[in-house]
Write a protein that holds these residues in place. Sequence first.
Motif, PDB file in Angstrom:
ATOM      1  N   GLU A 562       4.921 -19.579   7.653  1.00  0.00           N
ATOM      2  CA  GLU A 562       3.630 -19.722   7.396  1.00  0.00           C
ATOM      3  C   GLU A 562       3.122 -18.280   7.464  1.00  0.00           C
ATOM      4  N   LEU A 563       3.717 -17.664   8.554  1.00  0.00           N
ATOM      5  CA  LEU A 563       3.187 -16.272   8.875  1.00  0.00           C
ATOM      6  C   LEU A 563       3.617 -15.190   7.926  1.00  0.00           C
ATOM      7  N   GLU A 564       4.756 -15.351   7.352  1.00  0.00           N
ATOM      8  CA  GLU A 564       5.108 -14.683   6.401  1.00  0.00           C
ATOM      9  C   GLU A 564       4.557 -14.668   5.083  1.00  0.00           C
ATOM     10  N   ALA A 565       4.153 -15.807   4.843  1.00  0.00           N
ATOM     11  CA  ALA A 565       3.091 -16.347   3.695  1.00  0.00           C
ATOM     12  C   ALA A 565       1.996 -15.477   3.779  1.00  0.00           C
ATOM     13  N   ARG A 566       1.333 -15.784   5.106  1.00  0.00           N
ATOM     14  CA  ARG A 566       0.115 -14.941   5.090  1.00  0.00           C
ATOM     15  C   ARG A 566       0.165 -13.506   4.646  1.00  0.00           C
ATOM     16  N   TYR A 567       1.287 -12.941   5.368  1.00  0.00           N
ATOM     17  CA  TYR A 567       1.376 -11.721   5.298  1.00  0.00           C
ATOM     18  C   TYR A 567       1.499 -11.064   3.767  1.00  0.00           C
ATOM     19  N   SER A 568       2.313 -11.942   3.096  1.00  0.00           N
ATOM     20  CA  SER A 568       2.233 -11.668   1.577  1.00  0.00           C
ATOM     21  C   SER A 568       1.227 -11.868   1.094  1.00  0.00           C
ATOM     22  N   ILE A 569       0.221 -12.746   1.303  1.00  0.00           N
ATOM     23  CA  ILE A 569      -0.983 -13.033   0.650  1.00  0.00           C
ATOM     24  C   ILE A 569      -1.812 -11.712   0.854  1.00  0.00           C
ATOM     25  N   ASP A 570      -1.781 -11.329   2.226  1.00  0.00           N
ATOM     26  CA  ASP A 570      -2.655 -10.203   2.524  1.00  0.00           C
ATOM     27  C   ASP A 570      -2.176  -8.924   1.871  1.00  0.00           C
ATOM     28  N   MET A 571      -1.010  -8.830   1.618  1.00  0.00           N
ATOM     29  CA  MET A 571      -0.565  -7.340   0.917  1.00  0.00           C
ATOM     30  C   MET A 571      -0.933  -7.408  -0.641  1.00  0.00           C
ATOM     31  N   ASP A 572      -0.974  -8.883  -0.973  1.00  0.00           N
ATOM     32  CA  ASP A 572      -1.645  -8.947  -2.475  1.00  0.00           C
ATOM     33  C   ASP A 572      -2.832  -8.752  -2.400  1.00  0.00           C
ATOM     34  N   HIS A 573      -3.645  -9.352  -1.592  1.00  0.00           N
ATOM     35  CA  HIS A 573      -5.188  -9.116  -1.388  1.00  0.00           C
ATOM     36  C   HIS A 573      -5.601  -7.521  -1.595  1.00  0.00           C
ATOM     37  N   LEU A 574      -4.740  -7.018  -0.304  1.00  0.00           N
ATOM     38  CA  LEU A 574      -4.944  -5.729  -0.021  1.00  0.00           C
ATOM     39  C   LEU A 574      -4.730  -4.687  -1.484  1.00  0.00           C
ATOM     40  N   SER A 575      -3.759  -4.881  -2.150  1.00  0.00           N
ATOM     41  CA  SER A 575      -3.188  -4.186  -3.135  1.00  0.00           C
ATOM     42  C   SER A 575      -4.188  -4.639  -4.489  1.00  0.00           C
ATOM     43  N   SER A 576      -4.352  -5.970  -4.701  1.00  0.00           N
ATOM     44  CA  SER A 576      -5.475  -6.131  -5.880  1.00  0.00           C
ATOM     45  C   SER A 576      -6.921  -5.664  -5.569  1.00  0.00           C
ATOM     46  N   ALA A 652       2.311  -1.111  -3.162  1.00  0.00           N
ATOM     47  CA  ALA A 652       1.011  -0.725  -3.776  1.00  0.00           C
ATOM     48  C   ALA A 652      -0.138  -0.639  -2.591  1.00  0.00           C
ATOM     49  N   ALA A 653      -0.109  -1.527  -1.680  1.00  0.00           N
ATOM     50  CA  ALA A 653      -0.986  -1.562  -0.655  1.00  0.00           C
ATOM     51  C   ALA A 653      -0.862  -0.407   0.178  1.00  0.00           C
ATOM     52  N   GLN A 654       0.209   0.156   0.458  1.00  0.00           N
ATOM     53  CA  GLN A 654       0.210   1.378   1.087  1.00  0.00           C
ATOM     54  C   GLN A 654      -0.230   2.645   0.403  1.00  0.00           C
ATOM     55  N   PHE A 655       0.254   2.509  -0.922  1.00  0.00           N
ATOM     56  CA  PHE A 655      -0.193   3.807  -1.702  1.00  0.00           C
ATOM     57  C   PHE A 655      -1.873   3.912  -1.737  1.00  0.00           C
TER      58      PHE A 655
END
Length: 696
Positions: A562-576, A652-655
């Motif tokens: 669940e935590l990993e899923a949230r992290y991955s959603i956050d990366m997706d949000h951030l990059s989007s 992408a989120a980092q860049f």
Amino acid sequence: MKLTEIFGINVFNRQVMKEKLPRNIYEKLLETIENGAVLDISIAETVAQAMKDWAIEKGATHYTHWFQPLSRGTAEKHDSFLSPESLKYGNAILKFTKNQLIQAEPDASSFPSGGMRSTFEARGYTVWDPTSPVFIIENGSSNTLCIPSIFTSYNGDSLDKKTPLMRSIKALDISTRKLLSLLGENTIQVYPTLGAEQEYFLIYKDYYSLRPDLRLTGRTLIGKESPRGQKLEDHYFGTIRPDVLNFMVELENEAYKIGIPITTRHNEVAPAQFELAPIFEHVNVANDKNKILMEIMPRIARKHGFEILLHEKPFKAINGSGKHNNWSLMTKEGKNLFSIGESYDEQLQFLLFITIVLKGVHKRGELLRAAVATLGNDFRLGANEAPPGIISVFLGSTITDILDKISSGDHQGSMTEKKFVSLGLDHLPFVQLDNTDRNRTSPFAFTGNKFEFRAVGSSQSLAFPNAFINTIIAEAMDEVRAILNKNMNGDLPIAILDTIKEVYNDVRKIVFNGNNYSADWIIEAEKRELPNISTAYDALQILTKKQHISLFEKYNVLTDRELEARYSIDMDHLSSLQEIEANTLLYMIDNGIIPAVLRYFKECGMFDDKMKIDVIVSLRDELADLLSKMKIATDELRIMLSEFQGMTNREAAQFGSYDMRDKMEEVRQYSDALEGHIPEDIWPYPTYIDILHSAH
Ligand code: ADP
Ligand code: MG
């Protein structure tokens, strides 16, 4: 309308339940709501009927399980009360069964799940949370019965923000009660309280609609500073403009109907910025209510010709908006564990609880930083209006002095006399505890009888920040209890003092009572080895650390999945979000700014080769230089964006948080410089002066 007449009229509250439900059922339901007892399914049918009857009396035609998915907003899928039986009999039969109340399967397969729902098990379920009141939302011509719910996958993974919050409340309850019982105090429940101060901007809709950046990203991506900005600071606590007040009053009335106890309203520091605050309550309910409020605010603002900006930093060079998260712990009997108390024993206990918070924040402070990681907050934290990305705790000098004395052994003697006089803590009023204004700059400030987490962003859900605080403190409770247990050999007060001493000495570096906005603090924090994390991207990486994953697992707040899923959603949000921002900026430059500059050149005859007047030639050269630099930077940004699109979300989120952000800033700089030269009738977008100072 009188407050007494409207408050709670659209809530299925205790009074309504008492009227509509048989006594034994009412009492059973109350047992669940009040004491967290497992819901007795056998009463659900009667409760559903009562709810339906009440809702229909109130003009509701539909009901919805109202939940908080991992995307940014809240979710609702309206179903009417019309039963299929209506077809058989030919007239409308309205039904609402226990199954409809308890559980729904809204499909909802498009919500982010961070990989937790593969298509073959795509079902997501919403399940009623009986501890948060059911309410009716009036929205135009339709009234809807809203049932606060959690959202889980077929195999029980949490797909929402509310579930971990509820789990963390339980964990903290258990850990706190264990400690209390060691202190000789027994209570049936301890729960966190939350009072959320919400800051926001209110601007005229007409200007808003002309700004693609505000509409698409919530913040201005270009815009020359207004000469006035927030100088003079005359807006703060100033007289509220009548048009704004009308909005506030209508908002408050709507909020009152659904039981949201807004008590405070005022102008904030920046022009066009305001704040509201409700009376605090149970964190689960307060979190829901803040979410509801964020939904109704834009609707009511539009009725008044305004648009609400909940973004953390809508405008450059003036303050952004936060959401001060006032947090405390309360026993079922109504005792605030962070209230200093009057007796010697109460005061000792108070100091122990303060020390527990210090320990929690000392060990897991970076998680608090991760809890406020939003793109918008990157532009606010550390910008001289909000604390930097360094987590520390403000205690004020009084309490710090006392803890210092205890830790240096000064307490021997005075403490055994059961007197605090020598430590200066005897019957101190709260005001004196909260004895300096410096707490205003602290990310986590003790303010008299609660902690104020001030780093939270205005657009955020409060579910995660509070789930994180609760979990961190639950662990600290357990750790301190173990130390206390070890120190227990006879006299409890001595054991508590020894424990405070032992813990405080280890964690005191987390206490900072100075000015968090100063450059000196950055240097000092580095010496103390307190991390300073300036981007959401870096802050979110913290969630991947093993020691934190196991913390959430240990306290049953989030599984590693669940935590990993949230992290991955956050990366997706951030990059989007960063992609949307960069594309919006390019759009505004290409379609708005460049054509406007060229039009200006043409109107002034600057394309005319025979134009030989010195001042015009030099002006033309200056503007041409800015234009060409802006064009180069824009093209570079375009290339970056195409690279960005080939990256993983994380890359992408980092860049986007570093290289691309810098490039966007460069583009903005040229655009803002050009804005200083082009007349308003040619400049294609409303300016900061228009947007921020129209009503001055
Ligand atoms: P300030 O702006 O000075 O911080 P406000 O009165 O605007 O103060 O806001 C304080 C907020 O803190 C309110 O929402 C209030 O209900 C809340 N609060 C007060 N006591 C507690 C408590 N024990 N637990 C949680 N929140 C609290
Ligand atoms: Mg405050």
